[in-house]
Design a protein around this motif. Sequence first.
Motif, PDB file in Angstrom:
ATOM      1  N   SER A   1       5.684  -4.484   5.075  1.00 10.06           N
ATOM      2  CA  SER A   1       6.435  -3.238   4.697  1.00 10.06           C
ATOM      3  C   SER A   1       7.024  -3.386   3.274  1.00 10.06           C
ATOM      4  CB  SER A   1       7.424  -2.552   5.747  1.00 10.06           C
ATOM      5  OG  SER A   1       8.364  -3.611   6.049  1.00 10.06           O
ATOM      6  N   LYS A   2       7.619  -4.457   3.063  1.00  9.84           N
ATOM      7  CA  LYS A   2       8.223  -4.912   1.839  1.00  9.84           C
ATOM      8  C   LYS A   2       7.354  -4.998   0.723  1.00  9.84           C
ATOM      9  CE  LYS A   2      11.659  -8.253  -0.219  1.00  9.84           C
ATOM     10  NZ  LYS A   2      10.841  -8.617  -1.171  1.00  9.84           N
ATOM     11  N   VAL A   3       6.436  -5.700   0.920  1.00 13.50           N
ATOM     12  CA  VAL A   3       5.052  -5.731   0.068  1.00 13.50           C
ATOM     13  C   VAL A   3       4.510  -4.434  -0.439  1.00 13.50           C
ATOM     14  CG1 VAL A   3       2.676  -6.682  -0.475  1.00 13.50           C
ATOM     15  CG2 VAL A   3       4.539  -8.255   0.781  1.00 13.50           C
ATOM     16  N   ILE A   4       4.210  -3.724   0.754  1.00 11.74           N
ATOM     17  CA  ILE A   4       3.427  -2.301   0.562  1.00 11.74           C
ATOM     18  C   ILE A   4       4.396  -1.458  -0.344  1.00 11.74           C
ATOM     19  CG2 ILE A   4       2.738  -0.285   1.495  1.00 11.74           C
ATOM     20  CD1 ILE A   4       1.857  -1.958   3.937  1.00 11.74           C
ATOM     21  N   GLN A   5       5.723  -1.499  -0.029  1.00 14.06           N
ATOM     22  CA  GLN A   5       6.627  -0.313  -0.896  1.00 14.06           C
ATOM     23  C   GLN A   5       6.942  -0.941  -2.245  1.00 14.06           C
ATOM     24  OE1 GLN A   5      10.896   0.291   0.486  1.00 14.06           O
ATOM     25  NE2 GLN A   5       9.864   2.439   0.877  1.00 14.06           N
ATOM     26  N   GLU A   6       6.818  -2.346  -2.512  1.00  9.94           N
ATOM     27  CA  GLU A   6       7.079  -2.808  -3.726  1.00  9.94           C
ATOM     28  C   GLU A   6       5.928  -2.644  -4.458  1.00  9.94           C
ATOM     29  OE1 GLU A   6       8.403  -6.749  -3.525  1.00  9.94           O
ATOM     30  OE2 GLU A   6      10.466  -6.204  -2.934  1.00  9.94           O
ATOM     31  N   ALA A   7       4.604  -2.726  -3.975  1.00  8.91           N
ATOM     32  CA  ALA A   7       3.521  -2.558  -4.613  1.00  8.91           C
ATOM     33  C   ALA A   7       3.275  -0.917  -4.903  1.00  8.91           C
ATOM     34  CB  ALA A   7       2.233  -2.685  -3.505  1.00  8.91           C
ATOM     35  N   ALA A   8       3.829  -0.060  -4.276  1.00  9.40           N
ATOM     36  CA  ALA A   8       3.749   1.668  -4.544  1.00  9.40           C
ATOM     37  C   ALA A   8       4.598   1.707  -5.634  1.00  9.40           C
ATOM     38  CB  ALA A   8       4.321   2.165  -3.069  1.00  9.40           C
ATOM     39  N   ARG A   9       5.953   1.072  -5.564  1.00 13.25           N
ATOM     40  CA  ARG A   9       6.764   1.146  -6.925  1.00 13.25           C
ATOM     41  C   ARG A   9       6.369   0.636  -7.912  1.00 13.25           C
ATOM     42  NH1 ARG A   9      12.262  -0.007  -3.103  1.00 13.25           N
ATOM     43  NH2 ARG A   9      12.507   1.715  -2.257  1.00 13.25           N
TER      44      ARG A   9
ATOM     45  N   PRO B   1      -1.390  12.222   2.196  1.00 14.28           N
ATOM     46  CA  PRO B   1      -2.913  11.813   2.026  1.00 14.28           C
ATOM     47  C   PRO B   1      -3.155  10.770   1.063  1.00 14.28           C
ATOM     48  CG  PRO B   1      -2.700  13.732   0.944  1.00 14.28           C
ATOM     49  CD  PRO B   1      -1.410  13.479   1.533  1.00 14.28           C
ATOM     50  N   PRO B   2      -4.179  10.057   1.023  1.00 12.83           N
ATOM     51  CA  PRO B   2      -4.421   8.955   0.329  1.00 12.83           C
ATOM     52  C   PRO B   2      -3.912   9.243  -1.532  1.00 12.83           C
ATOM     53  CG  PRO B   2      -6.139   8.997   1.718  1.00 12.83           C
ATOM     54  CD  PRO B   2      -5.456  10.458   1.924  1.00 12.83           C
ATOM     55  N   GLU B   3      -4.344  10.395  -1.984  1.00 11.43           N
ATOM     56  CA  GLU B   3      -4.011  10.570  -3.290  1.00 11.43           C
ATOM     57  C   GLU B   3      -2.447  10.561  -3.676  1.00 11.43           C
ATOM     58  OE1 GLU B   3      -5.238  14.408  -1.409  1.00 11.43           O
ATOM     59  OE2 GLU B   3      -5.602  12.510  -1.289  1.00 11.43           O
ATOM     60  N   GLU B   4      -1.847  10.870  -2.626  1.00 15.82           N
ATOM     61  CA  GLU B   4      -0.339  10.709  -2.885  1.00 15.82           C
ATOM     62  C   GLU B   4       0.602   9.533  -2.248  1.00 15.82           C
ATOM     63  OE1 GLU B   4       0.948  14.555  -1.431  1.00 15.82           O
ATOM     64  OE2 GLU B   4      -0.424  15.789  -2.675  1.00 15.82           O
ATOM     65  N   LEU B   5      -0.441   8.656  -1.761  1.00 15.78           N
ATOM     66  CA  LEU B   5       0.152   7.443  -0.769  1.00 15.78           C
ATOM     67  C   LEU B   5       1.476   6.825  -1.499  1.00 15.78           C
ATOM     68  CD1 LEU B   5      -0.080   6.568   2.063  1.00 15.78           C
ATOM     69  CD2 LEU B   5      -1.608   5.029   1.190  1.00 15.78           C
ATOM     70  N   ALA B   6       1.118   6.345  -2.797  1.00 12.83           N
ATOM     71  CA  ALA B   6       2.135   5.522  -3.563  1.00 12.83           C
ATOM     72  C   ALA B   6       3.404   6.263  -3.724  1.00 12.83           C
ATOM     73  CB  ALA B   6       1.745   5.217  -4.901  1.00 12.83           C
ATOM     74  N   GLU B   7       3.124   7.688  -4.254  1.00 13.29           N
ATOM     75  CA  GLU B   7       4.642   8.398  -4.281  1.00 13.29           C
ATOM     76  C   GLU B   7       5.271   8.597  -2.820  1.00 13.29           C
ATOM     77  OE1 GLU B   7       1.549   9.562  -7.412  1.00 13.29           O
ATOM     78  OE2 GLU B   7       1.494   9.074  -5.256  1.00 13.29           O
ATOM     79  N   THR B   8       4.583   8.965  -1.869  1.00  9.99           N
ATOM     80  CA  THR B   8       5.163   9.003  -0.511  1.00  9.99           C
ATOM     81  C   THR B   8       5.773   7.643  -0.081  1.00  9.99           C
ATOM     82  OG1 THR B   8       3.663  10.531  -0.100  1.00  9.99           O
ATOM     83  CG2 THR B   8       5.122   9.781   1.773  1.00  9.99           C
ATOM     84  N   LEU B   9       5.249   6.551  -0.206  1.00  8.13           N
ATOM     85  CA  LEU B   9       5.895   5.248   0.069  1.00  8.13           C
ATOM     86  C   LEU B   9       6.917   4.928  -0.394  1.00  8.13           C
ATOM     87  CD1 LEU B   9       2.318   3.320   1.148  1.00  8.13           C
ATOM     88  CD2 LEU B   9       4.139   4.038   2.639  1.00  8.13           C
ATOM     89  N   THR B  10       7.001   5.063  -1.644  1.00  7.91           N
ATOM     90  CA  THR B  10       8.116   4.766  -2.626  1.00  7.91           C
ATOM     91  C   THR B  10       9.370   5.223  -2.018  1.00  7.91           C
ATOM     92  OG1 THR B  10       6.711   4.726  -4.643  1.00  7.91           O
ATOM     93  CG2 THR B  10       9.209   4.906  -4.814  1.00  7.91           C
TER      94      THR B  10
END
Length: 268
Positions: free
Chosen positions: A113-121, A83-92
């Motif tokens: 996909s690279k930009v999104i994952q790096e933004a999550a980290r 879910p959205p509240e855990e999205l950064a953690e999951t995408l990392t």
Amino acid sequence: MAEEPDRNISGGASGGGTPASFEPGDEASRAEAIVDELGDLYWQKEYGGRDGFECLVRTILSQNTSDVASQPAHDDLVNRYGPPEELAETLTDADRDDLAETISAAGLYNRKSKVIQEAARWALEEFGSTAAFDAFVAESDPDEVRETLLSVSGVGPKTADCVLLFAGGRGGVFPVDTHVHRIARRMGIAPPDADHEAVREAIEAAVPAEKCGFGHTAMIQFGRDYCTARKPACLDGPKACPLYDRCDRVGIDEVDGGVRDPADAVEG
């Protein structure tokens, strides 16, 4: 061929916030008068209320593509990694190839996909959690939020401004995409040779803060419905465009049907 949705991906009925109202008339600028008329044509809404990190991801997906492509990519991503509240953690921790495949409908999926994952980290390193990032977007000084977002690789001014508007609910933010850039210069409410940032500055200086949110989304819709890049409605006559009398039609030759970029029209 699929048609564009009847709302902007980041706004419309599900854009967060509450219905907005305003009193048209007594406009201080022509830009404000145009925004008022756009508000009458389309929805009027105050923005804010979206999850900050999800909004960031959503806007990255929408870069260089239409809502037809980016909407299903966003839905697939949230269904798989939400879910959205855990999205950064999951995408990392997501497999990059799997993430790229999930968002393939949006195009440029390897880069996105690279930009999104790096933004999550980055979000987790800087703020510790998705919730803390969301709070930063919603509660911190808007200039600080914008500057911080622009420091992230792959995040440009339009993306940062969309996060400020749709997640932060910040007044006075008018994101500039290709539609807004074209229309503002064609209408004459920004200089014909203005880049995206100069268009943003011109509109935000001329339009009251509370009208920028729906002005942005309505101008995008107007660009789809009437003021298209190659065949604007005015070429079919004054009655074909509801904003004909408000527009300078820079770069439009109504006699021979020619359409030029406003900057090229002035230079030529």
